[in-house]
Design a protein around this motif. Structure first.
Motif, PDB file in Angstrom:
ATOM      1  N   PHE A   1      96.643  74.579 -27.651  1.00  0.00           N
ATOM      2  CA  PHE A   1      94.986  75.112 -28.021  1.00  0.00           C
ATOM      3  C   PHE A   1      94.362  75.757 -28.149  1.00  0.00           C
ATOM      4  N   TYR A   2      93.347  75.680 -28.277  1.00  0.00           N
ATOM      5  CA  TYR A   2      92.044  77.204 -29.025  1.00  0.00           C
ATOM      6  C   TYR A   2      91.130  76.709 -28.313  1.00  0.00           C
ATOM      7  N   GLY A   3      91.099  78.766 -27.601  1.00  0.00           N
ATOM      8  CA  GLY A   3      89.716  78.693 -27.322  1.00  0.00           C
ATOM      9  C   GLY A   3      90.171  80.037 -25.493  1.00  0.00           C
ATOM     10  N   LYS A   4      89.079  80.140 -25.950  1.00  0.00           N
ATOM     11  CA  LYS A   4      89.468  81.042 -24.893  1.00  0.00           C
ATOM     12  C   LYS A   4      88.281  81.687 -23.569  1.00  0.00           C
ATOM     13  N   GLY A   5      88.182  82.488 -22.729  1.00  0.00           N
ATOM     14  CA  GLY A   5      87.540  82.385 -21.058  1.00  0.00           C
ATOM     15  C   GLY A   5      87.967  81.372 -20.426  1.00  0.00           C
TER      16      GLY A   5
ATOM     17  N   THR B   1      89.367  73.931 -17.640  1.00  0.00           N
ATOM     18  CA  THR B   1      89.044  72.220 -18.298  1.00  0.00           C
ATOM     19  C   THR B   1      89.803  71.954 -18.937  1.00  0.00           C
ATOM     20  N   LEU B   2      91.607  71.950 -18.763  1.00  0.00           N
ATOM     21  CA  LEU B   2      92.209  71.271 -19.177  1.00  0.00           C
ATOM     22  C   LEU B   2      92.782  70.749 -18.215  1.00  0.00           C
ATOM     23  N   PRO B   3      93.182  69.518 -18.998  1.00  0.00           N
ATOM     24  CA  PRO B   3      93.765  68.475 -18.360  1.00  0.00           C
ATOM     25  C   PRO B   3      95.982  68.978 -17.431  1.00  0.00           C
ATOM     26  N   GLU B   4      96.103  68.337 -16.260  1.00  0.00           N
ATOM     27  CA  GLU B   4      96.560  69.255 -15.289  1.00  0.00           C
ATOM     28  C   GLU B   4      98.355  69.248 -15.800  1.00  0.00           C
ATOM     29  N   ASP B   5      98.220  68.089 -16.987  1.00  0.00           N
ATOM     30  CA  ASP B   5      99.795  68.027 -17.376  1.00  0.00           C
ATOM     31  C   ASP B   5      99.692  69.214 -18.460  1.00  0.00           C
ATOM     32  N   ALA B   6      98.811  70.221 -19.580  1.00  0.00           N
ATOM     33  CA  ALA B   6      98.776  71.342 -20.191  1.00  0.00           C
ATOM     34  C   ALA B   6      99.944  72.557 -19.325  1.00  0.00           C
TER      35      ALA B   6
ATOM     36  N   CYS C   1     107.269  79.480 -20.696  1.00  0.00           N
ATOM     37  CA  CYS C   1     106.636  80.512 -21.914  1.00  0.00           C
ATOM     38  C   CYS C   1     104.815  80.151 -21.894  1.00  0.00           C
ATOM     39  N   ARG C   2     104.786  81.437 -22.332  1.00  0.00           N
ATOM     40  CA  ARG C   2     102.932  81.253 -22.878  1.00  0.00           C
ATOM     41  C   ARG C   2     102.581  82.313 -23.480  1.00  0.00           C
ATOM     42  N   ARG C   3     101.831  81.584 -24.582  1.00  0.00           N
ATOM     43  CA  ARG C   3     101.373  82.864 -25.210  1.00  0.00           C
ATOM     44  C   ARG C   3      99.534  82.338 -25.511  1.00  0.00           C
ATOM     45  N   GLU C   4      99.866  83.709 -25.356  1.00  0.00           N
ATOM     46  CA  GLU C   4      97.282  83.554 -26.057  1.00  0.00           C
ATOM     47  C   GLU C   4      97.301  83.860 -27.327  1.00  0.00           C
ATOM     48  N   GLN C   5      96.254  83.064 -27.522  1.00  0.00           N
ATOM     49  CA  GLN C   5      95.370  82.894 -29.048  1.00  0.00           C
ATOM     50  C   GLN C   5      95.447  83.884 -29.684  1.00  0.00           C
ATOM     51  N   TYR C   6      95.589  84.228 -31.205  1.00  0.00           N
ATOM     52  CA  TYR C   6      95.921  85.588 -31.974  1.00  0.00           C
ATOM     53  C   TYR C   6      95.292  85.146 -32.868  1.00  0.00           C
ATOM     54  N   GLU C   7      94.094  86.566 -33.089  1.00  0.00           N
ATOM     55  CA  GLU C   7      93.592  86.079 -34.993  1.00  0.00           C
ATOM     56  C   GLU C   7      94.106  87.191 -35.579  1.00  0.00           C
ATOM     57  N   PHE C   8      94.552  86.658 -36.365  1.00  0.00           N
ATOM     58  CA  PHE C   8      94.960  87.053 -37.844  1.00  0.00           C
ATOM     59  C   PHE C   8      94.373  88.210 -38.400  1.00  0.00           C
ATOM     60  N   ASN C   9      93.992  89.323 -38.519  1.00  0.00           N
ATOM     61  CA  ASN C   9      92.977  90.082 -39.576  1.00  0.00           C
ATOM     62  C   ASN C   9      93.119  89.916 -41.006  1.00  0.00           C
ATOM     63  N   GLY C  10      91.491  90.479 -41.327  1.00  0.00           N
ATOM     64  CA  GLY C  10      91.713  89.366 -42.811  1.00  0.00           C
ATOM     65  C   GLY C  10      92.254  88.235 -42.848  1.00  0.00           C
ATOM     66  N   MET C  11      92.193  87.453 -41.968  1.00  0.00           N
ATOM     67  CA  MET C  11      92.162  85.703 -42.670  1.00  0.00           C
ATOM     68  C   MET C  11      91.452  84.809 -40.873  1.00  0.00           C
TER      69      MET C  11
ATOM     70  N   ILE D   1      92.309  83.238 -39.852  1.00  0.00           N
ATOM     71  CA  ILE D   1      93.231  81.389 -39.457  1.00  0.00           C
ATOM     72  C   ILE D   1      93.641  81.995 -38.555  1.00  0.00           C
ATOM     73  N   SER D   2      94.313  81.510 -37.467  1.00  0.00           N
ATOM     74  CA  SER D   2      94.321  81.945 -35.889  1.00  0.00           C
ATOM     75  C   SER D   2      96.225  81.458 -35.146  1.00  0.00           C
ATOM     76  N   GLN D   3      96.533  81.894 -34.439  1.00  0.00           N
ATOM     77  CA  GLN D   3      97.299  80.826 -33.575  1.00  0.00           C
ATOM     78  C   GLN D   3      97.328  80.436 -32.288  1.00  0.00           C
ATOM     79  N   PRO D   4      96.946  79.355 -32.218  1.00  0.00           N
ATOM     80  CA  PRO D   4      96.941  78.997 -30.919  1.00  0.00           C
ATOM     81  C   PRO D   4      97.327  79.670 -29.968  1.00  0.00           C
ATOM     82  N   ASN D   5      96.691  78.958 -28.443  1.00  0.00           N
ATOM     83  CA  ASN D   5      97.926  78.657 -26.981  1.00  0.00           C
ATOM     84  C   ASN D   5      98.568  78.522 -27.196  1.00  0.00           C
ATOM     85  N   LEU D   6      99.165  78.547 -26.195  1.00  0.00           N
ATOM     86  CA  LEU D   6     100.882  77.790 -26.540  1.00  0.00           C
ATOM     87  C   LEU D   6     101.285  77.725 -24.997  1.00  0.00           C
TER      88      LEU D   6
END
Length: 249
Positions: A23-27, A32-37, A181-191, A193-198
């Motif tokens: 998913f995308y979004g921070k803060g 607001t995510l469902p329990e299964d997330a 495992c978890r991974r946070e959203q990452y913004e690619f410099n100069g692009m 596009i971004s990598q979503p939260n996982l």
């Protein structure tokens, strides 16, 4: 018709079941995510398959619904191949003199507030050479999220550094490991596009080394489902507190 395929070398069989929520979004978005997330490890709730179809090697824009065929089953922890695999000419590409590992890939993802199954797939790792440390190196390019195998012992135990290179652990033959495992959203410099939260739950079952595989009927193969890894016994490997925010583990 040949009922058994003999392997020229011991062949490792690995089974993966992946449950992923991106998913995308921070803060406060996470609240607001469902329990299964949040790293759901229970029985599969998916009732249908949804995955992209390839047309002339190009993915279609829309998501299509299918019932994905199951060519590889594990009955009493022994691999069995559906006769449909032979009829569809998969055997020649999977089992070559250079094959040393077979990967069974399945899983599900959250889509429109419900779990959907992804396509069942089989991949084979092939290696030509004498360097034992490289025999299984290419598996990371075939396995989900670059699951890495550093070595395999003669009894079929695998050693992996997934998801973090400074932590090595073993998975015995017949054992299932479940990685959180978890991974946070990452913004690619100069692009733009971004990598979503996982949020990732990854089951890996080591079925050990085998010298042969036999065929079973298509209905028998279809009775097996890799989601059984979710309800069987497994060892939990929790990497959610990793300091590597933008990488798994």
């Amino acid at each position: 018709m040949m009922d058994i395929i003999q392997f020229p070398r011991p062949t490792l069989f690995l089974e993966f079941f992946v449950r992923e929520f991106s998913f995308y979004g921070k803060g406060i978005v996470r609240t607001t995510l469902p329990e299964d997330a949040f790293f759901y490890t229970g029985p599969s709730k998916a009732t249908e398959y949804r995955f992209f179809e390839l047309v002339d090697s190009r993915p279609m824009r829309g998501v299509r619904q299918y019932k994905s065929s199951n060519y590889l089953s594990f009955i009493n922890q022994v691999p069995r191949l559906s006769i449909a695999a032979k009829q569809n000419s998969l055997v020649e590409s999977l089992f070559t003199p250079n094959t040393n590992a077979i990967l069974s890939l399945s899983g599900e993802y959250f889509f429109e507030n419900q779990w959907m199954r992804s396509e069942n797939r089989i991949k084979s790792n092939k290696y030509v050479g004498e360097q034992s440390e490289l025999m299984y190196h290419n598996i990371r390019s075939l396995a989900p999220y670059q699951f890495h195998i550093s070595s395999v012992t003669n009894d079929g135990t695998i050693w992996t550094q997934f998801p973090r290179s400074d932590v090595e652990l073993s998975i015995l033959p017949g054992q299932t490991a479940c990685f959180l495992c978890r991974r946070e959203q990452y913004e690619f410099n100069g692009m733009d596009i971004s990598q979503p939260n996982l949020n990732l739950v990854l089951w890996v079952k080591n079925h050990g080394l085998h010298h042969q595989i036999s065929y079973i009927s298509e209905p028998e193969a279809e009775q097996y489902d890799s989601s059984s890894l979710c309800v069987g016994e497994f060892t939990l490997k929790d990497f959610r507190k990793s300091r590597l925010k933008y990488q798994l583990g």
